[in-house]
Design a protein around this motif. Structure first.
Motif, mmCIF file in Angstrom:
data_model
loop_
_atom_site.group_PDB
_atom_site.id
_atom_site.type_symbol
_atom_site.label_atom_id
_atom_site.label_comp_id
_atom_site.label_asym_id
_atom_site.label_seq_id
_atom_site.Cartn_x
_atom_site.Cartn_y
_atom_site.Cartn_z
ATOM 1 N N GLU A 239 0.901 -1.142 0.074
ATOM 2 C CA GLU A 239 -0.029 -0.063 -0.016
ATOM 3 C C GLU A 239 0.864 1.382 0.188
ATOM 4 O O GLU A 239 0.568 2.397 -0.672
ATOM 5 C CB GLU A 239 -0.914 -0.045 1.214
ATOM 6 N N ARG A 240 2.018 1.139 0.892
ATOM 7 C CA ARG A 240 2.905 2.540 0.765
ATOM 8 C C ARG A 240 3.520 2.467 -0.438
ATOM 9 O O ARG A 240 3.450 3.682 -1.057
ATOM 10 C CB ARG A 240 3.826 2.077 1.957
ATOM 11 N N LEU A 241 3.935 1.410 -1.087
ATOM 12 C CA LEU A 241 4.280 1.602 -2.457
ATOM 13 C C LEU A 241 3.538 2.268 -3.303
ATOM 14 O O LEU A 241 3.917 3.050 -4.342
ATOM 15 C CB LEU A 241 5.072 0.433 -3.189
ATOM 16 N N ALA A 242 2.269 1.825 -3.647
ATOM 17 C CA ALA A 242 1.244 2.123 -4.356
ATOM 18 C C ALA A 242 1.032 3.765 -4.084
ATOM 19 O O ALA A 242 0.908 4.610 -5.157
ATOM 20 C CB ALA A 242 -0.067 1.645 -4.180
ATOM 21 N N ALA A 243 0.960 4.070 -2.893
ATOM 22 C CA ALA A 243 0.789 5.357 -2.529
ATOM 23 C C ALA A 243 1.688 6.441 -2.855
ATOM 24 O O ALA A 243 1.762 7.447 -3.466
ATOM 25 C CB ALA A 243 0.464 5.692 -1.096
ATOM 26 N N ALA A 244 3.075 6.149 -2.685
ATOM 27 C CA ALA A 244 4.060 6.892 -3.322
ATOM 28 C C ALA A 244 4.369 6.825 -4.765
ATOM 29 O O ALA A 244 4.484 8.055 -5.095
ATOM 30 C CB ALA A 244 5.332 6.091 -2.781
ATOM 31 N N ALA A 245 3.910 5.789 -5.371
ATOM 32 C CA ALA A 245 4.098 5.741 -6.851
ATOM 33 C C ALA A 245 3.023 6.769 -7.568
ATOM 34 O O ALA A 245 2.936 7.399 -8.585
ATOM 35 C CB ALA A 245 3.903 4.344 -7.374
ATOM 36 N N GLY A 246 1.767 6.749 -6.567
ATOM 37 C CA GLY A 246 0.579 7.664 -7.095
ATOM 38 C C GLY A 246 0.791 8.919 -6.768
ATOM 39 O O GLY A 246 -0.125 9.878 -7.132
ATOM 40 N N GLY A 247 1.929 9.243 -6.055
ATOM 41 C CA GLY A 247 2.122 10.790 -5.772
ATOM 42 C C GLY A 247 1.236 11.272 -4.470
ATOM 43 O O GLY A 247 0.940 12.488 -4.460
ATOM 44 N N ASP A 248 0.660 10.124 -3.733
ATOM 45 C CA ASP A 248 -0.350 10.522 -2.502
ATOM 46 C C ASP A 248 0.661 10.981 -1.442
ATOM 47 O O ASP A 248 -0.049 11.460 -0.293
ATOM 48 C CB ASP A 248 -0.929 9.405 -2.260
ATOM 49 N N VAL A 249 1.803 10.790 -1.320
ATOM 50 C CA VAL A 249 2.747 11.363 -0.318
ATOM 51 C C VAL A 249 3.291 12.351 -0.547
ATOM 52 O O VAL A 249 4.365 12.413 -1.548
ATOM 53 C CB VAL A 249 3.644 10.048 0.337
ATOM 54 N N ALA A 250 3.126 13.450 -0.078
ATOM 55 C CA ALA A 250 3.972 14.721 -0.277
ATOM 56 C C ALA A 250 5.007 15.088 0.785
ATOM 57 O O ALA A 250 4.937 14.650 1.887
ATOM 58 C CB ALA A 250 2.832 15.893 -0.126
ATOM 59 N N PRO A 251 6.236 15.856 0.238
ATOM 60 C CA PRO A 251 7.402 15.800 1.234
ATOM 61 C C PRO A 251 6.994 16.943 2.099
ATOM 62 O O PRO A 251 6.529 17.963 2.012
ATOM 63 C CB PRO A 251 8.339 16.343 0.101
#
Length: 675
Positions: free
Chosen positions: A660-672
């Motif tokens: 789930e974390r990988l999918a969120a990161a690849a989808g741009g859901d995690v902002a710096p």
């Protein structure tokens, strides 16, 4: 059951005049054999008071065995009022009353006898059995059936087929039984069946809700059976082992001849099946007592194969993983089996199209022939006009084959274009199923310059670019498993991925499982992270993924280790977004030589190395990095100023959470977020 009872009544009724004078008469007979039936412990009682218009008759038998017909009854008891009637100057006797046998429900038996004829009618609910015999032909009996439960004739069926049970349906028609003393008993029946249900004790053969019309001719010599069955079947279902047949509502013509002696094999010198343009079958067979195949020879033909998957093939297609197979076109085939071993096959294809409802594969316009021989050598050839694999088209191909000694081989290499490159079969060897051994296949496969970009687009993958190539000296299929010897090489992201030890279990079945090892060499991280939307990293990626196991295309186990290696002329930089993505996926945080929000002034950072590992077992990923100390591991080691390190602090991570974390990161859901 009426017929065995009738065997003794004429003897008793001859004594009726005596009974009329004496008011009552009784007889006890230990055994009576007549007309193919044996009655034991028979007791007859007749009471006829003086000047009474009728008497009271009772017949009891401890045991009735109808011999070859298979009927056997215990505790038979029939009571009825016996009347003498005069019709046209002739005297006849009539008796109507309830008939019981064992613990079964009572039936009503009506009997009429005169000097020339004997008739009996047995009724129960809506069912009726009428029986008649004449003095002119004492060895012949005619039975009229109306809405008779199939279970009433189960004993007759089990006489020749001991494991069969009739569990439903009704019968209408005429049955004629001839049992002369000097010749075998003969049964001729013209029957209409409705909703017939049948199954064997082991469940390997069954029928359900079958309608039809049958002509049955049985001859029952001592310890033997000869049968001829012709007719038409409509609707319902049939099961023979793995063969499941869904009968159409239009009539299907059948014809079978059967011969059996004692407990030996079944000989079937004639087999016929007529289902319009869908399927025509002729042949002969020898079956073992439990209906296993001893020998079988069939010719099959179909001018329109459209209905075959639903009507005849679903019992095999489902376990093979292709339940939605579609066919069109035609074929002719001849098959010979000895036991479970195919001895000869000759299949002629005529504009045959084969497709999968799930869109996994398609073959267009197959023409030609495939010939197989377990002994003498034969040759054949066929071709297809084109097809597709998961929506990706391939072009025409022609195949030249030879067969002998139980193998089917490719005579010369075959190649066809696919994904902008070419797939080539350098060799092919196929061994059909035999005895307990299933289908076996072996081939040498060549893949040249297949476009991975086209493959990724067709399978809705990220926009990869590159080529797939390789030469696999041996691809083996056996026991529902494909093994690849040698390896595949993919030119991806300006680097290389080598696949080895590749195997696929149940490739078309339930829960397909893929295993293999992958080696990554010098992949361009900038191109790779750009495709996956995973921030931006510059550098070259190396590593391995060993013991990869995918079940239904989901990872369940692997040992993965990925790292960067410095290369001349290649920068090693990582963006803020990539740092944040790595931190979120690896349950990590980062440390820098600068304090507070000053880090936000920088777009990217230099790094000395990046390394991450995962050992997946039981849905838990054991994480590691460039270095590990206790529960901490270093993922990114910074270089220069500002220096930035990324460190993980939880080495055991739930695999679904990590995905789930990988999918969120690849989808741009995690902002710096920089602090």
């Amino acid at each position: 059951m009426p017929r065995p009872v009738l065997s003794i009544l004429p003897l008793f009724l001859a004594c009726v005049p005596i009974a009329v004078q004496a008011q009552s008469i009784q007889a006890r007979i230990s055994k009576v054999e007549a007309a193919g039936a044996t009655l034991r412990d028979v007791r007859l009682m007749l009471d006829w008071p003086v000047d009474a218009p009728d008497g009271r008759l009772r017949l009891r038998a401890g045991d009735i065995d109808a011999g070859a017909l298979g009927w056997h009854f215990e505790g038979v008891d029939w009571r009825c009022p016996l009347r003498r009637e005069t019709v046209g100057g002739d005297t006849r006797w009539r008796c109507d009353g309830p008939l019981r046998a064992g613990q079964g429900a009572p039936l009503q038996l009506s009997l009429v006898l005169d000097a020339a004829t004997t008739t009996a009618t047995l009724t129960g609910g809506d069912a009726r059995v009428g029986l008649s015999r004449t003095a002119a032909a004492p060895d012949a009996t005619r039975i009229d059936l109306r809405r008779v439960p199939a279970a009433w004739i189960e004993a007759l069926v089990r006489a020749g087929w001991a494991s069969a049970r009739l569990t439903g349906g009704t019968l209408d028609g005429d049955v004629r039984i001839t049992a002369p003393d000097d010749r075998p008993m003969r049964v001729d029946a013209d029957l209409a069946i409705a909703g017939l249900a049948l199954e064997t004790d082991d469940g390997s053969i069954a029928a359900g809700d079958v309608d039809g019309d049958l002509e049955v001719r049985l001859t029952l010599p001592d310890d033997a059976l000869q049968a001829r069955v012709d007719g038409r079947l409509r609707g319902g279902e049939l099961l023979f082992g793995n063969a499941y047949v869904s009968l159409p509502e239009t009539p299907v013509g059948i014809g079978v001849d059967m011969i059996r002696v004692g407990e030996g094999d079944w000989a079937l010198p004639r087999l016929q099946w007529r289902d319009g343009d869908a399927l025509r079958v002729d042949g002969h067979a020898r079956l073992t007592p439990d209906f296993g195949i001893g020998a079988l020879a069939l010719t099959l033909a179909s001018d329109d194969t459209t209905a075959l998957p639903a009507r005849y093939l679903s019992g095999w297609l489902g376990p093979a993983g292709v339940p939605g197979l579609s066919l069109s076109g035609g074929f002719r085939a001849g098959l010979e089996l000895k036991g479970a071993t195919l001895r000869k096959a000759d299949v002629a294809l005529r504009r045959l199209d084969i497709g999968d409802a799930g869109g996994r594969f398609r073959l267009d316009r197959l023409d030609g022939a495939v010939r197989y021989s377990a002994s003498d050598p034969v040759r054949s050839a066929f071709a297809w006009r084109g097809g597709a694999l998961y929506g990706m088209p391939f072009d025409a191909a022609a195949w030249s084959l030879e067969s002998g000694a139980g193998l089917l081989r490719l005579r010369e290499p075959v190649a066809f274009s696919f994904l902008g490159g070419e797939i080539g079969f350098e060799s092919l060897q196929l061994q059909p199923p035999a005895d307990e051994t299933g289908l076996r296949m072996q081939t040498e496969l060549r893949l040249d310059a297949l476009d991975i970009g086209v493959l990724a687009k067709s399978l809705d993958w990220p926009a990869f670019e590159g080529t797939l190539a390789g030469r696999i000296p041996t691809v083996r299929y056996a026991d529902n498993r494909i093994d690849f010897d040698g390896g595949l090489s993919m030119e991806l992201f300006d680097g290389r991925i080598d696949v080895s030890s590749l195997a696929i279990e149940r490739p078309f079945g339930v829960l397909p499982t893929v295993t293999g090892d992958l080696a990554l060499s010098a992949l361009d991280l900038h191109a790779l992270t750009g495709v996956f939307g995973f921030g931006s990293i510059e550098g070259r990626l190396h590593g391995r993924i060993d013991g990869l196991r995918l079940v239904d295309w989901n990872a369940t186990a692997f040992d993965a280790e990925l790292h960067t290696e410095a290369a001349r002329g290649v920068r090693q930089r990582i963006s803020q977004r990539a740092v944040q993505d790595i931190s979120s996926v690896g349950d990590a945080s980062f440390v820098t030589t600068l304090q507070g929000r000053a880090i936000a002034l920088f777009d990217d950072f230099g790094y000395r190395g990046i390394g991450i590992s995962c050992r997946l077992r039981n849905a838990v990923c054991r994480m590691g990095g460039l270095r590990s100390e206790g529960n901490a591991f270093t993922i990114v080691e910074g270089a220069g100023l500002p220096r930035l390190d990324v460190v993980g602090f939880n080495r055991d991570v739930d695999w679904p959470t990590l995905v789930e974390r990988l999918a969120a990161a690849a989808g741009g859901d995690v902002a710096p977020v920089i602090e």
